[in-house]
Scaffold this motif. Structure first.
Motif, mmCIF file in Angstrom:
data_model
loop_
_atom_site.group_PDB
_atom_site.id
_atom_site.type_symbol
_atom_site.label_atom_id
_atom_site.label_comp_id
_atom_site.label_asym_id
_atom_site.label_seq_id
_atom_site.Cartn_x
_atom_site.Cartn_y
_atom_site.Cartn_z
ATOM 1 N N LEU A 1 -2.306 -26.527 13.116
ATOM 2 C CA LEU A 1 -2.256 -25.432 12.162
ATOM 3 C C LEU A 1 -3.452 -25.417 11.217
ATOM 4 C CD1 LEU A 1 1.542 -25.437 11.206
ATOM 5 C CD2 LEU A 1 0.320 -23.902 12.756
ATOM 6 N N GLU A 2 -4.042 -26.611 10.951
ATOM 7 C CA GLU A 2 -5.164 -26.639 10.021
ATOM 8 C C GLU A 2 -6.393 -25.922 10.585
ATOM 9 O OE1 GLU A 2 -4.204 -28.967 12.283
ATOM 10 O OE2 GLU A 2 -4.823 -30.857 11.386
ATOM 11 N N CYS A 3 -6.348 -25.602 11.868
ATOM 12 C CA CYS A 3 -7.490 -24.948 12.493
ATOM 13 C C CYS A 3 -7.356 -23.439 12.550
ATOM 14 C CB CYS A 3 -7.699 -25.491 13.909
ATOM 15 S SG CYS A 3 -8.120 -27.239 13.946
ATOM 16 N N ILE A 4 -6.218 -22.911 12.116
ATOM 17 C CA ILE A 4 -6.059 -21.457 12.112
ATOM 18 C C ILE A 4 -6.937 -20.881 11.009
ATOM 19 C CG2 ILE A 4 -4.456 -19.552 11.706
ATOM 20 C CD1 ILE A 4 -2.258 -21.269 12.846
ATOM 21 N N PRO A 5 -7.794 -19.927 11.308
ATOM 22 C CA PRO A 5 -8.699 -19.366 10.301
ATOM 23 C C PRO A 5 -7.927 -18.768 9.131
ATOM 24 C CG PRO A 5 -9.332 -18.655 12.510
ATOM 25 C CD PRO A 5 -7.989 -19.318 12.630
ATOM 26 N N ARG A 6 -8.485 -18.917 7.931
ATOM 27 C CA ARG A 6 -7.842 -18.346 6.750
ATOM 28 C C ARG A 6 -7.888 -16.824 6.784
ATOM 29 N NH1 ARG A 6 -10.172 -22.254 1.877
ATOM 30 N NH2 ARG A 6 -9.332 -24.223 2.681
ATOM 31 N N HIS A 7 -8.925 -16.292 7.363
ATOM 32 C CA HIS A 7 -9.063 -14.834 7.441
ATOM 33 C C HIS A 7 -8.910 -14.432 8.903
ATOM 34 C CE1 HIS A 7 -10.419 -14.886 3.300
ATOM 35 N NE2 HIS A 7 -11.295 -15.829 3.635
ATOM 36 N N LEU A 8 -7.866 -13.647 9.185
ATOM 37 C CA LEU A 8 -7.507 -13.337 10.562
ATOM 38 C C LEU A 8 -7.967 -11.950 10.992
ATOM 39 C CD1 LEU A 8 -3.873 -14.768 10.597
ATOM 40 C CD2 LEU A 8 -5.944 -15.831 11.468
ATOM 41 N N SER A 9 -8.910 -11.360 10.265
ATOM 42 C CA SER A 9 -9.277 -9.974 10.555
ATOM 43 C C SER A 9 -9.773 -9.793 11.980
ATOM 44 C CB SER A 9 -10.348 -9.500 9.562
ATOM 45 O OG SER A 9 -11.478 -10.356 9.626
ATOM 46 N N GLU A 10 -10.478 -10.779 12.524
ATOM 47 C CA GLU A 10 -11.001 -10.614 13.873
ATOM 48 C C GLU A 10 -9.948 -10.934 14.937
ATOM 49 O OE1 GLU A 10 -13.763 -13.694 15.290
ATOM 50 O OE2 GLU A 10 -13.661 -14.537 13.268
ATOM 51 N N PHE A 11 -8.798 -11.438 14.513
ATOM 52 C CA PHE A 11 -7.754 -11.785 15.476
ATOM 53 C C PHE A 11 -6.533 -10.864 15.373
ATOM 54 C CE2 PHE A 11 -10.025 -15.704 14.488
ATOM 55 C CZ PHE A 11 -10.381 -16.131 15.749
ATOM 56 N N ALA A 12 -6.541 -9.956 14.392
ATOM 57 C CA ALA A 12 -5.350 -9.140 14.157
ATOM 58 C C ALA A 12 -5.710 -7.651 14.082
ATOM 59 C CB ALA A 12 -4.654 -9.569 12.871
ATOM 60 N N LEU A 13 -4.797 -6.811 14.576
ATOM 61 C CA LEU A 13 -4.905 -5.368 14.424
ATOM 62 C C LEU A 13 -3.954 -4.951 13.298
ATOM 63 C CD1 LEU A 13 -5.678 -2.461 15.338
ATOM 64 C CD2 LEU A 13 -3.725 -2.579 16.903
ATOM 65 N N VAL A 14 -4.473 -4.324 12.262
ATOM 66 C CA VAL A 14 -3.660 -3.941 11.094
ATOM 67 C C VAL A 14 -3.745 -2.428 10.910
ATOM 68 C CG1 VAL A 14 -3.302 -4.203 8.614
ATOM 69 C CG2 VAL A 14 -4.086 -6.167 9.978
ATOM 70 N N ILE A 15 -2.576 -1.795 10.877
ATOM 71 C CA ILE A 15 -2.483 -0.367 10.583
ATOM 72 C C ILE A 15 -1.702 -0.223 9.277
ATOM 73 C CG2 ILE A 15 -1.607 1.876 11.351
ATOM 74 C CD1 ILE A 15 -1.842 0.861 14.225
ATOM 75 N N GLU A 16 -2.357 0.312 8.244
ATOM 76 C CA GLU A 16 -1.734 0.402 6.935
ATOM 77 C C GLU A 16 -0.520 1.349 6.976
ATOM 78 O OE1 GLU A 16 -2.571 -1.327 4.376
ATOM 79 O OE2 GLU A 16 -4.446 -2.228 5.114
ATOM 80 N N GLY A 17 0.519 1.017 6.190
ATOM 81 C CA GLY A 17 1.701 1.865 6.129
ATOM 82 C C GLY A 17 2.652 1.387 5.059
ATOM 83 N N ASP A 18 3.783 2.092 4.884
ATOM 84 C CA ASP A 18 4.797 1.702 3.895
ATOM 85 C C ASP A 18 5.691 0.600 4.431
ATOM 86 O OD1 ASP A 18 3.967 3.665 1.992
ATOM 87 O OD2 ASP A 18 4.978 5.192 3.221
ATOM 88 N N PHE A 19 5.889 0.601 5.721
ATOM 89 C CA PHE A 19 6.688 -0.440 6.363
ATOM 90 C C PHE A 19 5.854 -1.055 7.486
ATOM 91 C CE2 PHE A 19 9.667 2.597 4.597
ATOM 92 C CZ PHE A 19 10.576 1.777 3.928
ATOM 93 N N TYR A 20 6.121 -2.324 7.793
ATOM 94 C CA TYR A 20 5.341 -3.031 8.813
ATOM 95 C C TYR A 20 6.256 -3.681 9.835
ATOM 96 C CZ TYR A 20 1.202 -2.646 5.812
ATOM 97 O OH TYR A 20 0.170 -2.170 5.060
ATOM 98 N N PHE A 21 5.855 -3.638 11.062
ATOM 99 C CA PHE A 21 6.475 -4.544 12.025
ATOM 100 C C PHE A 21 5.365 -5.430 12.576
ATOM 101 C CE2 PHE A 21 4.995 -1.687 15.362
ATOM 102 C CZ PHE A 21 4.832 -2.529 16.455
ATOM 103 N N VAL A 22 5.699 -6.660 12.871
ATOM 104 C CA VAL A 22 4.711 -7.655 13.268
ATOM 105 C C VAL A 22 5.004 -8.102 14.691
ATOM 106 C CG1 VAL A 22 3.712 -9.925 12.785
ATOM 107 C CG2 VAL A 22 4.458 -8.444 10.882
ATOM 108 N N ALA A 23 3.974 -8.149 15.500
ATOM 109 C CA ALA A 23 4.133 -8.599 16.885
ATOM 110 C C ALA A 23 3.037 -9.615 17.207
ATOM 111 C CB ALA A 23 4.057 -7.421 17.842
ATOM 112 N N SER A 24 3.439 -10.660 17.874
ATOM 113 C CA SER A 24 2.484 -11.657 18.373
ATOM 114 C C SER A 24 2.377 -11.460 19.871
ATOM 115 C CB SER A 24 2.962 -13.074 18.053
ATOM 116 O OG SER A 24 2.061 -14.029 18.551
ATOM 117 N N VAL A 25 1.208 -11.018 20.306
ATOM 118 C CA VAL A 25 1.029 -10.598 21.694
ATOM 119 C C VAL A 25 -0.005 -11.487 22.381
ATOM 120 C CG1 VAL A 25 0.428 -8.673 23.201
ATOM 121 C CG2 VAL A 25 1.550 -8.229 21.003
ATOM 122 N N PRO A 26 0.294 -11.998 23.573
ATOM 123 C CA PRO A 26 -0.681 -12.812 24.324
ATOM 124 C C PRO A 26 -1.767 -11.938 24.949
ATOM 125 C CG PRO A 26 1.302 -12.521 25.627
ATOM 126 C CD PRO A 26 1.591 -11.899 24.283
#
Length: 562
Positions: free
Chosen positions: A506-531
Motif C-alpha cells: 500500500l505504501e507504493c500507491i501514488p498519493r495523486h491518482l489522477s493518471e489512474f482514475a477517471l473522474v466525472i464531477e457530479g452531486d452523487f458518485y458511484f465508484v468502480a474498480s475496473v481491471p
C-alpha cells in the motif's frame, strides 16, 4: 565528485606519514595538521584523513592511500626532472570531514602563499588537489572566494560537486557530478526491473543529501521505496557483539515484518567500504540471503562478501597503477618498523596503531582503492600545465622569473585548463603503464566527465570484483556478465526486486491518482474498480484489456455524460 585540475594540493594526516618516507628534497616540515616538502612551485592537496570525531586517532586507510598516491607521483616527476630544473613542492593538509576545519585550512593556505607579501622567498602556490567529499570541497572553494587574491585559484577535485559549476569557474571535476551517478543508478534499476527497493545510507551530510536525491529520482520513475533509513554508526553499539535497535529495524523491514507485508528483495546502500562491509555482515547474520544489494563506488570488499549473492557496485572506471601498488606494498610490508622509518611525523604510526599491521599488510596485497588513480590524474594535469608554462616562458632549465610570475596568474591558468585537450598518455606513460591508452579529454564549461561501470562484488576470493557492465554518456547500460567466475549469464536469471504477489504494497500507491482514475464531477458518485489492464508483474500494468476492461470504462463514461 569533480574535476581534473587544481591549484593547491592538500593531503590527509596519514598521507603525511608517507610523505616523509618517499618525498625527497629540501626543507621538509611538519606539524599536527600539515606536512610540506618545498619546491620551486607548490601544489596543495586536501584529504579527509579520518572520520569526524576520530581524525588523528583512527585514520582512514583508503584516504591514506589517496594521499600516498599523489605523493608518490610528484616524487617520481621530480626524480625524472619532468620540468627541466624545476621541482614541484607539495603541501598536504587534512580536513577530517569537517567543514569548519576545511575553511580553516583553506585560510592557512591563502595566508601562507597568496597574501604573504612580506616574505618574498615563499614559492608560488599553483593549484589545489581535492577534497573528494562534496561538503568539504564546496566549503574550501567558497572560502577561497572570500579573498580577491585567491578566488580564481585552480582546483582539480575528485568530488561529485553539484552541477552548477558555472558558479565556480576555477573548479574542474575529474569525475561526473553526483546527479549523473544517481541517474545511472535509476537507469540500472529500470534495466533490472527493480521497482520495490530499499534505500539505506550511512550517517553524514553527503550521504543524506545523495539518498534524498536518489529516492526522489527513483519515485519519479515509479520505483517504490518502502524503506528509507539511516545506517547507524558502529560506535552506537560498539563492543556489544549484537545488532543495534536501528539495525534490527532495517532487517525487520527488509524481511517484510509479517506474512502480509512484502519482503524487500533489493537494496541500494550509500556509504564507504567499511560501512558497506558492515551492512553485508548484517544481512548475512540476521536473515536469508535473498536480498540483492547495489553499492556506489565500492570496488573491493575482499572476503566480507563471502556467501552473499547479487552484490553489485555502480562505480567510476577503475584502473590499477602497478608501480604505485609496488611502492605501497614495499612500505606496508615493513609495518613493524614504521616508527624507525619516519622522522618528525606520527601519522603513519597512528594508522598502524588504529588498524594494525595485519590489516595494513592485507590491504597492500589487495586492489587499490578507487580514487588514487583519479588523484594521480589531478596531479598530472597540474604538472602538464606547469610544463607548458615553463616551455612558453623559459629558454633554459630552472624557474625563470617569467615562469614564476605566470604561475600566479590564476585566471590565465583556468583558461588554459579549460581550453586544452589533455593527452596524459603522451606525457606520463614513462611514469606508469596505467596511462597507456588513456583516452584524451577536455573540460567543458562545467568541468565534467562521464562514464560508470557495474561490478559484481560477490565472491570468496581476494580479488572479488568482476566488471559486468558499462554506462555511458548516452544514459544507457550495457550489461555483459554476472556470474562471479566471469562466465556469461542471462540477466533474466537475476530476480526482479518487486513487491511480492498477493502481499501488502500500500505504501507504493501514488498519493495523486489522477493518471489512474477517471473522474466525472457530479452531486452523487458511484465508484468502480475496473481491471483495465491485463496483469503483469507487481506494480506494473500490462496491456489494455477489452470486454470488461477499457470498454466498460468507455461505456460508463458515455452513459453518465449522456
Amino acid at each position: 565528485m569533480t574535476s581534473l585540475i587544481f591549484r593547491s594540493l592538500l593531503l590527509s594526516p596519514l598521507f603525511f606519514s608517507f610523505t616523509t618516507l618517499i618525498l625527497t628534497g629540501p626543507a621538509a616540515s611538519t606539524d599536527d595538521d600539515m606536512i610540506r616538502h618545498d619546491g620551486d612551485v607548490m601544489l596543495a592537496a586536501l584529504f579527509e584523513g579520518g572520520k569526524a570525531g576520530t581524525c588523528g586517532t583512527e585514520d582512514d586507510l583508503y584516504d591514506v592511500q589517496n594521499a600516498f598516491a599523489v605523493q608518490w607521483f610528484i616524487d617520481r616527476l621530480n626524480k625524472d626532472n619532468y620540468i627541466p630544473g624545476v621541482t614541484i613542492g607539495l603541501e598536504i593538509r587534512r580536513l577530517c570531514h569537517s567543514k569548519a576545519r576545511a575553511a580553516r585550512e583553506a585560510i592557512k593556505l591563502v595566508g601562507t602563499y597568496i597574501t604573504n607579501d612580506c616574505n618574498t622567498t615563499t614559492p608560488p602556490l599553483f593549484g589545489v588537489i581535492g577534497p573528494s567529499t562534496i561538503s568539504t570541497a564546496t566549503k574550501v572553494t567558497e572560502q577561497f572566494r572570500y579573498f580577491p587574491e585567491s578566488e580564481n585559484i585552480s582546483i582539480v577535485s575528485a568530488s561529485a560537486m553539484v552541477d552548477q559549476l558555472s558558479d565556480y569557474p576555477n573548479v574542474f571535476r575529474i569525475i561526473p557530478p553526483e546527479t549523473a551517478q544517481i541517474k545511472a543508478i535509476v537507469q540500472l534499476l529500470l534495466k533490472l526491473q527493480w521497482n520495490y527497493v530499499a534505500v539505506v545510507y550511512a550517517e553524514g551530510e553527503d550521504y543524506e543529501r545523495k539518498a534524498a536525491a536518489l529516492k526522489q529520482a527513483a519515485e519519479k520513475e515509479k520505483i517504490c521505496v518502502p524503506l528509507y533509513a539511516t545506517f547507524p554508526l558502529v560506535k552506537d553499539h560498539e563492543g556489544s557483539g549484537q545488532a543495534s535497535p536501528k539495525e534490527n529495524n532495517i532487517t525487520k523491514a527488509l524481511k517484510g515484518g509479517d506474512n502480509k507485508k512484502s519482503q524487500i528483495a533489493g537494496a541500494i546502500f550509500l556509504g564507504d567500504t567499511a560501512e558497506a562491509s558492515r551492512f553485508l555482515h548484517l544481512l548475512n547474520d540476521n536473515y536469508a540471503k535473498f536480498v540483492k544489494v547495489i553499492f556506489t563506488d565500492v570496488t573491493d570488499l575482499s572476503s566480507t562478501t563471502a556467501g552473499t549473492e547479487g552484490v553489485l557496485s555502480v562505480t567510476l572506471p577503475h584502473r590499477q597503477v602497478p608501480e604505485l601498488t609496488k611502492a605501497w606494498k614495499n612500505l606496508t610490508e615493513g609495518c613493524n618498523d614504521l616508527p624507525e622509518k619516519i622522522t618528525n611525523n606520527t601519522w603513519l604510526a597512528t594508522l598502524k596503531e588504529s588498524v594494525g599491521c595485519a590489516t595494513l599488510k592485507k590491504q597492500s596485497g589487495n586492489k587499490q582503492a578507487l580514487l588514487p588513480w583519479y588523484h594521480i590524474q589531478a596531479a598530472a594535469i597540474f604538472a602538464d600545465a606547469l610544463k607548458s608554462l615553463h616551455s612558453n616562458h623559459c629558454r633554459d632549465s630552472g624557474p625563470c622569473p617569467e615562469f614564476l610570475k605566470a604561475t600566479k596568474n590564476y585566471t590565465g591558468t583556468n583558461a588554459m585548463l579549460r581550453s586544452k585537450h589533455w593527452n596524459l598518455t603522451h606525457e606520463f606513460h614513462s611514469i606508469s603503464s596505467s596511462f597507456d591508452e588513456l583516452e584524451s579529454f577536455g573540460f567543458d564549461q562545467i568541468g565534467q566527465r562521464f562514464g560508470y561501470e557495474l561490478h559484481n562484488l560477490s565472491c570468496e576470493s581476494v580479488d572479488c570484483s568482476v566488471k559486468v557492465g558499462n554506462y555511458t554518456a548516452d544514459n544507457k547500460w550495457s550489461l555483459d556478465k554476472y556470474n562471479k567466475d566471469g562466465t556469461q549469464a542471462p540477466w533474466k536469471s537475476l530476480h526482479n526486486a518487486q513487491c511480492e504477489d498477493q502481499k501488502d504494497c500500500l505504501e507504493c500507491i501514488p498519493r495523486h491518482l489522477s493518471e489512474f482514475a477517471l473522474v466525472i464531477e457530479g452531486d452523487f458518485y458511484f465508484v468502480a474498480s475496473v481491471p483495465v489492464h491485463a496483469k503483469a508483474d507487481p506494480l506494473k500494468c500490462g496491456a489494455a484489456r477489452g470486454n470488461f476492461g477499457a470498454e466498460f470504462v468507455q461505456a460508463s463514461q458515455f452513459s453518465l455524460s449522456d
